[in-house]
Write a protein that holds these residues in place. Structure first.
Motif, mmCIF file in Angstrom:
data_model
loop_
_atom_site.group_PDB
_atom_site.id
_atom_site.type_symbol
_atom_site.label_atom_id
_atom_site.label_comp_id
_atom_site.label_asym_id
_atom_site.label_seq_id
_atom_site.Cartn_x
_atom_site.Cartn_y
_atom_site.Cartn_z
ATOM 1 N N ALA A 248 0.718 -1.174 0.000
ATOM 2 C CA ALA A 248 -0.062 -0.095 0.117
ATOM 3 C C ALA A 248 0.994 1.320 -0.067
ATOM 4 C CB ALA A 248 -0.884 0.084 1.207
ATOM 5 N N ILE A 249 2.063 1.291 0.681
ATOM 6 C CA ILE A 249 2.892 2.371 0.938
ATOM 7 C C ILE A 249 3.568 2.631 -0.567
ATOM 8 C CG2 ILE A 249 4.975 3.284 1.740
ATOM 9 C CD1 ILE A 249 4.439 1.555 4.301
ATOM 10 N N PHE B 174 -5.498 12.257 12.375
ATOM 11 C CA PHE B 174 -5.948 10.753 11.948
ATOM 12 C C PHE B 174 -6.839 10.301 13.048
ATOM 13 C CE2 PHE B 174 -2.972 10.910 8.571
ATOM 14 C CZ PHE B 174 -3.659 10.263 7.588
ATOM 15 N N ARG B 175 -6.376 10.641 14.324
ATOM 16 C CA ARG B 175 -7.168 10.030 15.727
ATOM 17 C C ARG B 175 -8.580 10.794 15.364
ATOM 18 N NH1 ARG B 175 -3.707 11.552 19.155
ATOM 19 N NH2 ARG B 175 -4.951 13.339 19.953
ATOM 20 N N THR B 176 -8.672 11.954 15.143
ATOM 21 C CA THR B 176 -9.813 12.902 15.247
ATOM 22 C C THR B 176 -10.769 12.923 14.026
ATOM 23 O OG1 THR B 176 -9.070 14.969 14.674
ATOM 24 C CG2 THR B 176 -8.924 14.221 17.284
ATOM 25 N N SER C 60 -2.896 1.658 7.901
ATOM 26 C CA SER C 60 -3.118 2.578 8.923
ATOM 27 C C SER C 60 -2.460 3.887 8.433
ATOM 28 C CB SER C 60 -1.922 1.926 10.052
ATOM 29 O OG SER C 60 -0.600 2.102 9.564
ATOM 30 N N PHE C 61 -2.782 4.918 9.265
ATOM 31 C CA PHE C 61 -2.438 6.236 9.272
ATOM 32 C C PHE C 61 -0.950 6.201 9.133
ATOM 33 C CE2 PHE C 61 -1.270 6.568 13.622
ATOM 34 C CZ PHE C 61 -0.345 7.516 13.826
ATOM 35 N N LEU D 277 -9.058 5.664 3.032
ATOM 36 C CA LEU D 277 -9.090 5.541 4.785
ATOM 37 C C LEU D 277 -9.772 4.292 4.892
ATOM 38 C CD1 LEU D 277 -10.602 9.363 5.548
ATOM 39 C CD2 LEU D 277 -8.275 8.222 6.045
ATOM 40 N N SER D 278 -10.628 3.695 3.875
ATOM 41 C CA SER D 278 -11.573 2.596 4.292
ATOM 42 C C SER D 278 -10.473 1.325 3.727
ATOM 43 C CB SER D 278 -12.733 2.551 3.211
ATOM 44 O OG SER D 278 -11.990 2.739 1.987
#
Length: 253
Positions: A5-6, A245-247, A98-99, A93-94
């Motif tokens: 993915a990266i 990314f947390r919020t 990971s972030f 995002l789906s």
């Protein structure tokens, strides 16, 4: 770590550079070359040495830092803004990624573009002004710290911006003035004592000073302080990205 993915994000962003070579490479190289011609060759021949370094060579680290900071911010901010603007960010995002992996893809590509630009500018500068690098390891370290830090900052800016005009506000109204006032074209020791103290509140001073030291062994502030200030800004940007990314700030709403 999902390296596939990266690599997918990284390859997509690097491919975009290939489609926009005039904007990504040619424009900043030409602009910096004009500075070398005007300030380094024309004006520099009439200005005495600064700390034992010819004026033309003295301004090379500052001009390179100016290009690196603005291009790192621009590459990273535009890279994350476009998926957000077009709505394709929801696909990222789906996905099972990971972030940290998202940030590695976007920021890694932006930093790579800036490093390529740095090499081209250094080679171009050689055609106009002779210079040398006394501490190659430290020069590379400052290069890496700068491009990664400001690519992270650009990533934060791209998430924050809600329109194309906001992408240009910070680089044009804040970063560029701070760089010009951060000792890119002069040594802060040339300023009156009061303004020397004021200038030390400019974070760009520490970047330019440390980078110039890696070239010629002269600096306005201690090298350790320069590294510490750069690392502190890097950690601040990492904290901001983690909070985003947390919020889900400007990503999920």
């Amino acid at each position: 770590m999902n390296w596939y993915a990266i690599h997918a994000i990284y390859r997509f962003e690097m491919a975009r550079m290939g489609r926009t070579l005039m904007q990504s490479i040619a424009s900043p190289v030409i602009s910096t070359s004009l500075y070398f011609v005007v300030f380094g060759t024309a004006i520099g021949s009439r200005v005495g040495d600064i700390d034992g370094v010819s004026y033309g060579a003295f301004i090379i680290p500052g001009l390179l830092m100016l290009s690196l900071m603005t291009e790192s911010i621009s590459n990273a901010s535009f890279g994350i803004f476009m998926p957000k603007y077009s709505g394709t960010i929801y696909e990222v995002l789906s996905a099972p990624i990971s972030f940290m992996e998202i940030v590695l893809g976007y920021v890694g590509a932006a930093a790579t573009k800036s490093l390529i630009l740095a090499v081209i500018i250094l080679l171009t500068a050689r055609a106009f002004i002779p210079y040398h690098i006394e501490h190659p390891f430290w020069m590379l370290l400052f290069l890496l710290l700068t491009v990664v830090t400001f690519s992270l900052f650009g990533f934060v800016l791209g998430v924050w911006a809600q329109g194309f005009e906001k992408l240009q506000v910070v680089p044009m109204m804040i970063i560029t003035p701070l760089t010009f006032l951060g000792g890119s074209f002069y040594s802060i020791s040339m300023l009156p004592p009061f303004w020397q103290t004021v200038t030390l509140f400019n974070p760009v001073v520490y970047l330019v000073s440390g980078f110039r030291w890696s070239f010629y062994g002269v600096a306005d502030v201690g090298v350790g302080v320069s590294v510490a200030m750069t690392a502190a800004f890097l950690l601040l940007c990492l904290a901001a990205v983690a909070w985003i990314f947390r919020t889900g700030y400007h990503l999920k709403n």
